[in-house]
Design a protein around this motif. Structure first.
Motif, PDB file in Angstrom:
ATOM      1  N   PRO A   1       0.826  -1.214   0.000  1.00  0.00           N
ATOM      2  CA  PRO A   1       0.000   0.000   0.000  1.00  0.00           C
ATOM      3  C   PRO A   1       0.858   1.262   0.000  1.00  0.00           C
ATOM      4  O   PRO A   1       1.850   1.342   0.716  1.00  0.00           O
ATOM      5  N   ALA A   2       0.457   2.230  -0.802  1.00  0.00           N
ATOM      6  CA  ALA A   2       1.101   3.541  -0.745  1.00  0.00           C
ATOM      7  C   ALA A   2       0.725   4.216   0.570  1.00  0.00           C
ATOM      8  O   ALA A   2      -0.382   4.037   1.086  1.00  0.00           O
ATOM      9  N   VAL A   3       1.653   4.995   1.132  1.00  0.00           N
ATOM     10  CA  VAL A   3       1.365   5.662   2.403  1.00  0.00           C
ATOM     11  C   VAL A   3       2.085   7.004   2.461  1.00  0.00           C
ATOM     12  O   VAL A   3       3.220   7.131   1.989  1.00  0.00           O
ATOM     13  N   LEU A   4       1.413   7.999   3.016  1.00  0.00           N
ATOM     14  CA  LEU A   4       2.042   9.278   3.307  1.00  0.00           C
ATOM     15  C   LEU A   4       2.571   9.206   4.735  1.00  0.00           C
ATOM     16  O   LEU A   4       1.797   9.093   5.687  1.00  0.00           O
ATOM     17  N   LEU A   5       3.893   9.266   4.868  1.00  0.00           N
ATOM     18  CA  LEU A   5       4.538   9.217   6.175  1.00  0.00           C
ATOM     19  C   LEU A   5       4.576  10.636   6.736  1.00  0.00           C
ATOM     20  O   LEU A   5       5.227  11.520   6.170  1.00  0.00           O
ATOM     21  N   THR A   6       3.860  10.866   7.827  1.00  0.00           N
ATOM     22  CA  THR A   6       3.681  12.205   8.384  1.00  0.00           C
ATOM     23  C   THR A   6       4.712  12.475   9.477  1.00  0.00           C
ATOM     24  O   THR A   6       5.349  11.548  10.008  1.00  0.00           O
ATOM     25  N   PRO A   7       4.871  13.747   9.874  1.00  0.00           N
ATOM     26  CA  PRO A   7       5.787  14.045  10.986  1.00  0.00           C
ATOM     27  C   PRO A   7       5.441  13.277  12.264  1.00  0.00           C
ATOM     28  O   PRO A   7       6.346  12.885  13.010  1.00  0.00           O
ATOM     29  N   ASN A   8       4.150  13.042  12.497  1.00  0.00           N
ATOM     30  CA  ASN A   8       3.745  12.297  13.695  1.00  0.00           C
ATOM     31  C   ASN A   8       4.173  10.834  13.642  1.00  0.00           C
ATOM     32  O   ASN A   8       4.244  10.169  14.675  1.00  0.00           O
ATOM     33  N   MET A   9       4.442  10.330  12.435  1.00  0.00           N
ATOM     34  CA  MET A   9       4.875   8.941  12.280  1.00  0.00           C
ATOM     35  C   MET A   9       6.389   8.812  12.352  1.00  0.00           C
ATOM     36  O   MET A   9       6.929   7.704  12.324  1.00  0.00           O
ATOM     37  N   CYS A  10       7.073   9.935  12.436  1.00  0.00           N
ATOM     38  CA  CYS A  10       8.532   9.945  12.492  1.00  0.00           C
ATOM     39  C   CYS A  10       8.982   9.869  13.947  1.00  0.00           C
ATOM     40  O   CYS A  10       8.608  10.713  14.760  1.00  0.00           O
ATOM     41  N   SER A  11       9.776   8.878  14.261  1.00  0.00           N
ATOM     42  CA  SER A  11      10.339   8.805  15.610  1.00  0.00           C
ATOM     43  C   SER A  11      11.652   9.578  15.629  1.00  0.00           C
ATOM     44  O   SER A  11      12.502   9.409  14.759  1.00  0.00           O
ATOM     45  N   SER A  12      11.793  10.465  16.598  1.00  0.00           N
ATOM     46  CA  SER A  12      12.979  11.309  16.699  1.00  0.00           C
ATOM     47  C   SER A  12      13.616  11.107  18.063  1.00  0.00           C
ATOM     48  O   SER A  12      12.927  11.091  19.081  1.00  0.00           O
ATOM     49  N   GLU A  13      14.923  10.930  18.082  1.00  0.00           N
ATOM     50  CA  GLU A  13      15.611  10.718  19.348  1.00  0.00           C
ATOM     51  C   GLU A  13      16.984  11.366  19.337  1.00  0.00           C
ATOM     52  O   GLU A  13      17.587  11.568  18.279  1.00  0.00           O
ATOM     53  N   GLN A  14      17.464  11.686  20.523  1.00  0.00           N
ATOM     54  CA  GLN A  14      18.822  12.207  20.675  1.00  0.00           C
ATOM     55  C   GLN A  14      19.736  11.033  20.986  1.00  0.00           C
ATOM     56  O   GLN A  14      19.487  10.274  21.913  1.00  0.00           O
ATOM     57  N   ARG A  15      20.786  10.886  20.209  1.00  0.00           N
ATOM     58  CA  ARG A  15      21.746   9.809  20.430  1.00  0.00           C
ATOM     59  C   ARG A  15      23.104  10.392  20.818  1.00  0.00           C
ATOM     60  O   ARG A  15      23.450  11.496  20.417  1.00  0.00           O
ATOM     61  N   GLY A  16      23.841   9.618  21.567  1.00  0.00           N
ATOM     62  CA  GLY A  16      25.180  10.020  21.970  1.00  0.00           C
ATOM     63  C   GLY A  16      25.237  10.854  23.228  1.00  0.00           C
ATOM     64  O   GLY A  16      26.328  11.147  23.723  1.00  0.00           O
ATOM     65  N   ALA A  17      24.070  11.272  23.742  1.00  0.00           N
ATOM     66  CA  ALA A  17      24.058  12.128  24.929  1.00  0.00           C
ATOM     67  C   ALA A  17      24.660  11.385  26.125  1.00  0.00           C
ATOM     68  O   ALA A  17      24.403  10.202  26.346  1.00  0.00           O
ATOM     69  N   GLY A  18      25.472  12.105  26.887  1.00  0.00           N
ATOM     70  CA  GLY A  18      26.045  11.521  28.092  1.00  0.00           C
ATOM     71  C   GLY A  18      27.272  10.662  27.863  1.00  0.00           C
ATOM     72  O   GLY A  18      27.788  10.058  28.807  1.00  0.00           O
ATOM     73  N   THR A  19      27.743  10.590  26.642  1.00  0.00           N
ATOM     74  CA  THR A  19      28.932   9.787  26.346  1.00  0.00           C
ATOM     75  C   THR A  19      29.958  10.637  25.598  1.00  0.00           C
ATOM     76  O   THR A  19      29.610  11.619  24.938  1.00  0.00           O
ATOM     77  N   MET A  20      31.201  10.259  25.689  1.00  0.00           N
ATOM     78  CA  MET A  20      32.300  10.894  24.945  1.00  0.00           C
ATOM     79  C   MET A  20      32.273  12.418  25.058  1.00  0.00           C
ATOM     80  O   MET A  20      32.540  13.144  24.110  1.00  0.00           O
ATOM     81  N   ARG A  21      31.912  12.905  26.260  1.00  0.00           N
ATOM     82  CA  ARG A  21      31.853  14.336  26.541  1.00  0.00           C
ATOM     83  C   ARG A  21      30.975  15.088  25.537  1.00  0.00           C
ATOM     84  O   ARG A  21      31.260  16.213  25.151  1.00  0.00           O
ATOM     85  N   GLU A  22      29.903  14.437  25.101  1.00  0.00           N
ATOM     86  CA  GLU A  22      28.902  15.012  24.187  1.00  0.00           C
ATOM     87  C   GLU A  22      29.466  15.329  22.798  1.00  0.00           C
ATOM     88  O   GLU A  22      28.831  16.046  22.020  1.00  0.00           O
ATOM     89  N   THR A  23      30.591  14.746  22.437  1.00  0.00           N
ATOM     90  CA  THR A  23      31.180  15.066  21.138  1.00  0.00           C
ATOM     91  C   THR A  23      30.427  14.430  19.968  1.00  0.00           C
ATOM     92  O   THR A  23      30.635  14.831  18.809  1.00  0.00           O
TER      93      THR A  23
END
Length: 234
Positions: free
Chosen positions: A112-134
């Motif tokens: 099926p064709a689908v319109l992927l909306t901003p609400n369907m997008c999972s967003s996360e911060q990676r790397g936080a708290g490690t390697m002095r935030e580099t």
């Protein structure tokens, strides 16, 4: 390899890379610039995804019609229309100028064709708290094979903070991958690892990582870096 931008995009289709030209890429990648009031219709005989990078457009497919706006790829989550081979899609410009990334690949599976909306997008911060935030960065998932396993695409976006690393630690995989870069401000730059080579990346450049090349990214201090990444799976 790095495909350098040739300057501002022209209105209409700007072909960046094709599977037939770049051996091992397995994907076609283009940028379409759509002006207000103009329409374009595609019927591509491949699995295709149309990602709104910035601007405002109307997507039309099958019996569906949706107006979508994205002021900035740095600050707004994405809209993307994902369709199987042979689907007719019409795009109409609403903003003065809109930029759409178009990626396609041979895929005989029906889905099926689908319109992927901003609400369907999972967003996360990676790397936080490690390697002095580099290597702290924002990762957005657009097309997840766990949800759409009939697709040949695994796709997302990364926002790299100024002076930091992303796609880090460096990694490698057998599947080809495309990166499409934007910088804020636009005169910014960064660096891309490609196996044993390093490339200086600028706004609208495209990275193509094939043959298991090890890769990671870095942005220069003072400049945020965005990239749309797509891994080809079969």
């Amino acid at each position: 390899m790095l495909i350098k931008s040739k300057g501002p995009y022209k209105e209409g289709m700007n072909v960046i890379s094709t599977a037939g030209v770049e051996e091992g890429a397995e994907m076609d990648f283009s940028i379409y610039i759509l002006k207000a009031g103009k329409s374009v219709t595609f019927t591509i005989e491949q699995e295709t995804i149309y990602v709104l990078i910035q601007g405002e457009i109307i997507y039309e497919w099958e019996d569906n019609k949706e107006q979508c706006k994205r002021t900035s790829c740095f600050h707004d989550d994405p809209w993307a229309l994902h369709v199987p081979s042979g689907t007719t899609v019409t795009l109409t410009g609403v903003a003065d100028s809109s930029e759409i990334a178009i990626e396609s690949s041979v895929n005989e599976r029906s889905f099926p064709a689908v319109l992927l909306t901003p609400n369907m997008c999972s967003s996360e911060q990676r790397g936080a708290g490690t390697m002095r935030e580099t290597a702290t960065r924002i990762v957005r998932n657009i097309l997840d094979l766990n949800q759409r396993d009939h697709s040949n695409f695994f796709m997302g976006e990364v926002i790299t903070y100024p002076g930091k690393w992303s796609s880090y630690p460096p990694h490698e995989h057998d599947q080809p991958e495309i990166y499409y870069y934007k910088f804020l401000p636009e005169d910014g730059f960064g660096f891309s690892e490609d196996g044993n080579n390093a490339h200086k990346t600028h706004n609208n450049d495209t990275g193509l990582y094939i043959n298991g090349a090890r890769h990671c990214q870095a942005s220069a201090p003072g400049y945020a870096m965005y990239y749309l990444w797509t891994v080809h799976h079969t």
